[in-house]
Scaffold this active site. Structure first.
Site, PDB file in Angstrom:
ATOM      1  CB  CYS B 164     -15.229 101.887  44.540  1.00 50.36           C
ATOM      2  SG  CYS B 164     -14.626 103.568  44.738  1.00 50.36           S
ATOM      3  CG  HIS B 295     -17.806 100.121  49.408  1.00 46.01           C
ATOM      4  ND1 HIS B 295     -16.735  99.754  48.633  1.00 46.01           N
ATOM      5  CD2 HIS B 295     -18.025 101.434  49.137  1.00 46.01           C
ATOM      6  CE1 HIS B 295     -16.330 100.785  47.909  1.00 46.01           C
ATOM      7  NE2 HIS B 295     -17.100 101.829  48.199  1.00 46.01           N
ATOM      8  CG  HIS B 332     -11.883 103.951  49.159  1.00 49.30           C
ATOM      9  ND1 HIS B 332     -11.713 102.919  48.267  1.00 49.30           N
ATOM     10  CD2 HIS B 332     -13.165 104.368  48.988  1.00 49.30           C
ATOM     11  CE1 HIS B 332     -12.828 102.735  47.579  1.00 49.30           C
ATOM     12  NE2 HIS B 332     -13.724 103.604  48.008  1.00 49.30           N
TER      13      HIS B 332
END
Lengths: 315, 403
Positions: B164, B295, B332
């Site tokens: 990520c 995040h 996500h």
């Protein structure tokens, strides 16, 4: 480049122990004349330590070779722990473990996927495990890019050093041909011919000031770096200029007598660079060289080392 | 040589509920969408079955229109592999008003999770089908290659896949190519199709919430995956002004770090180093940051560690920036998440508004102001930050400045 950067250590491993079976694992179709050379894996397969169990073959090798790299660079164990050390990897295919997840899913459905294997299934797993094993807390990134991926990783390392994010970077390049990458590589070879090798290469690149401070060996000074632009019909190239130290330094025992690496895809550039800076280059003892890697996105040109002129922008 | 300043002169975005910046801006500011069941692949065997999955059909239609209008040729295979990225990249290029000559010098830095179509190649291999016919576009960098070729990008090239944190690494590479003068223009972004293997893996980790992603909520139970694409045109600020382009924002600093701790459990000190590096490279104090796009995956481990890191950098006295996570709105996007959230951060900075957090009904008691479920929250100042945390303890922080 306003700062001076050096390569102070290099280690590599090349395939050659095992050759891909002549038939594809599932289909029974022949690979033809295509040869794929594998890296030795008995050290990984035979090691039953708990610490090894957390690794994939690629991360295990990278972590071990990082220890060797640092020792060759004159570091005491733990002498490089902390935020001053970064790590970056480059590869054309990345880690087979990522794609093996697809295979497991096909074979066993959702039950074929377990949490541990999924955690290992990122292309950045080898650099993360190496960072964990060795306490590297500096910047970290993984490129899964073109056949110039190793050079691109080196570019990242120089960016980080120039910007002061750290003082040294472990620059790795590798190719890993477990299923299904082996089968895919075979599909890309014209008429099923040719030879491709697994490989892993690590360079320690650091600021000259840091190397001098700890009286480290210097294999080469990086004197310039430039991307050469392209106009439609020519590939974008990057060129790295090196200044090699005097002829009195002999080749490192660990790579003396190494063969030409052949085609190692994204690791080829850095393998050749390692050969060059450690004295194993078949090109002879020239003191200044330009290592040029092309961008195969456009031209499919292979990486090369040549006696090219110095890049226009040095510093 | 003095480093060149790096402007953002174009952005492009594509998520399940919004194609294009105009549609996306109002949608994200009002809290975005909610996850639902999807048909991209059969998810009935999984514990969590919802996602923010893009329907590829309208994307293909829009891409055909957009590309056709520009005289670009995109075949079905390219669209299948990189269609989301192509459409977002074309929007960013159009917004930046770049012409073919500009693009010939421009580079490409892309982020992906696992990139090309190797899943389909593998499936064919396992089923005994003719896998060879599917070998094109299978490599991880295939989407980046397609985008670079189709747009005629002749400059530096790199494709990142580091979980990520991939997008931030791509932005960092692009930033350096411009600040060092290697090239005046870079396209940087992320592009991902949601893959069944990733969906299965996060299910196996029990990191997915069955209902919705609720970042910084006392009832948070995990993440929800999505797919899509986002691109930024980064440009030498002098180059942009010389050709009359209007900067949307400036990329002021990036920090990268590694936890060196655990593959799946984040540790705050790594993110602290990344944020401090980013702020230092931007030449500002942390107090200048008005908004942080976190995040914020909505997993118990991530949000705790991230808040602890934020407190370490900005203090616990309530004087810090407004924070939010947009993963409850978009899902996500894994490797592409950082690019999407960089675009959101630029949009937030333009309006000085942090997007509403529709799915966070019962916010945790933390010393940072957050938007409500229905209203975006204003923030002061000229700087905003976007954080990314990846598997393996990879951290990244990106600081943008208002134009």
């Amino acid at each position: 480049m306003s700062d001076s950067f050096v390569i102070s250590s290099a280690v590599y491993a090349l395939g050659g122990h095992d050759v891909l079976p002549a038939v594809r694992r599932r289909t029974g179709a022949s690979f033809g004349l295509f040869e794929l050379r594998r890296l030795e894996r008995t050290t990984f397969d035979d090691n039953q330590d708990a610490a090894r169990q957390r690794h994939t073959p690629v991360s295990f090798r990278m972590s071990r070779m990082t220890g060797e790299l640092m020792a060759m660079a004159g570091f005491e164990p733990d002498g490089y722990v902390g935020a001053d050390t970064g790590i970056v990897s480059g590869s054309s295919y990345g880690c087979a473990a990522v794609f093996d997840l697809h295979r497991r899913l096909c074979k066993g459905g959702p039950r074929g996927i377990d949490a541990v294997r999924f955690a290992q299934a990122t292309h950045s797993f080898p650099i993360s495990m190496t960072a964990i094993d060795h306490g590297l807390k500096g910047p970290a990134a993984a490129l899964v890019s073109s056949d110039a991926a190793g050079t691109e990783a080196l570019v990242c390392a120089l960016d980080w050093l120039r910007d002061g994010l750290c003082t040294r970077v472990v620059v790795a390049a590798f190719e890993d041909f477990d299923t299904p990458i082996a089968e895919h590589v075979a599909c890309t070879m014209p008429e099923g011919t040719g030879s491709v090798s697994e490989a892993m290469v690590l360079l320690l690149v650091e600021t000259a000031a840091a190397a001098v401070e700890r009286r480290a060996p210097v294999l080469a000074e990086i004197t310039g770096l430039r991307f050469h632009g392209r106009r439609r019909d020519r590939g974008a190239q990057h060129a790295l200029c090196l200044r090699l130290p005097g002829a009195e330094r002999g080749p490192d025992a660990s790579i003396a007598g190494a063969d030409d690496p052949g085609n190692c895809l994204g690791a080829t550039d850095l393998i050749k660079l390692a050969l060059l800076v450690t004295g194993g280059s078949p090109l002879g003892p020239a003191r200044d060289r330009t290592v040029a890697g092309s961008n195969p996105v456009v031209d499919d040109m292979s990486a090369a080392i040549s006696r090219a002129a110095m890049p226009e922008r040095v510093g | 040589m003095k480093p060149r300043k790096v402007a953002v002169t174009g952005i492009g975005v594509l998520v399940r509920d919004a194609i294009g910046v105009e549609a996306f801006t109002g949608w994200i500011m009002s809290g975005g969408g909610s996850p639902r069941e999807f048909s991209t692949f059969d998810a009935t065997g999984f514990r969590a079955r919802r996602a923010y999955a893009v329907d590829p059909a309208p994307v293909a239609v829009r891409l055909a229109d957009t590309a056709g209008g520009l005289g670009l040729c995109c075949d079905d295979a390219d669209i299948d592999c990189a269609g989301y990225g192509l459409l977002a990249a074309l929007e960013a290029v159009a917004m930046a008003t770049l012409d073919a000559d500009d693009l010939a010098d421009a580079g490409c830095a892309l982020a992906t999770t696992s990139g090309g179509m190797m899943d389909r190649f593998t499936e064919a291999l396992e089923n005994g089908d003719d896998a060879a016919r599917l070998h094109a576009n299978a490599k991880p960098a295939s989407p980046a290659t397609i985008i670079a070729r189709r747009l005629g990008l002749g400059g530096p090239f790199a494709n990142f896949s580091c979980a990520c944190a991939s997008s931030a690494a791509a932005l960092s590479f692009a930033y350096s190519r411009i600040s060092t003068g290697d090239t005046p223009v870079m396209l940087a972004g992320g592009c991902d199709r949601m893959r069944q293997a990733d969906f299965a893996g996060f299910n196996a980790l029990r990191a997915m919430d069955r209902e919705s992603c609720k970042p910084f909520d006392v009832a948070r139970r995990g993440m929800v995956i999505g797919d899509g694409a986002a691109f930024l045109v980064l440009e030498d600020e002098d180059h942009a002004r010389a050709r009359g382009a209007r900067p949307l924002a400036r990329l002021a600093g990036i920090g990268l770090s590694s936890d060196s701790h655990h593959i799946t459990a984040p540790r705050p000190d790594g993110l602290v180093r990344a944020m401090n590096h980013a702020v230092a490279r931007a030449g500002i104090d942390p107090g200048a940051i008005g908004y942080v796009n976190c995040h914020g995956t909505g997993t118990p481990a991530n949000d705790v560690a991230e808040v602890e890191a934020l407190i370490s950098v900005f203090g616990a006295g309530g004087e810090g920036p407004v924070i939010s996570s947009t993963k409850g709105a978009t899902g996500h996007l894994l490797g592409s998440a950082g690019a999407l959230e960089a675009v959101i951060t630029v949009l937030a900075l333009q309006q000085r508004l942090a997007p509403a957090m529709k799915s966070t009904a019962t916010p945790e008691d933390i010393p940072f102001l957050m938007p409500s479920q229905t209203e975006p929250r204003p923030f002061p100042g000229d700087y905003a930050m976007s954080n990314s945390l990846g598997f393996g303890g990879l951290n990244a922080s990106v600081v943008f400045a208002g134009p």
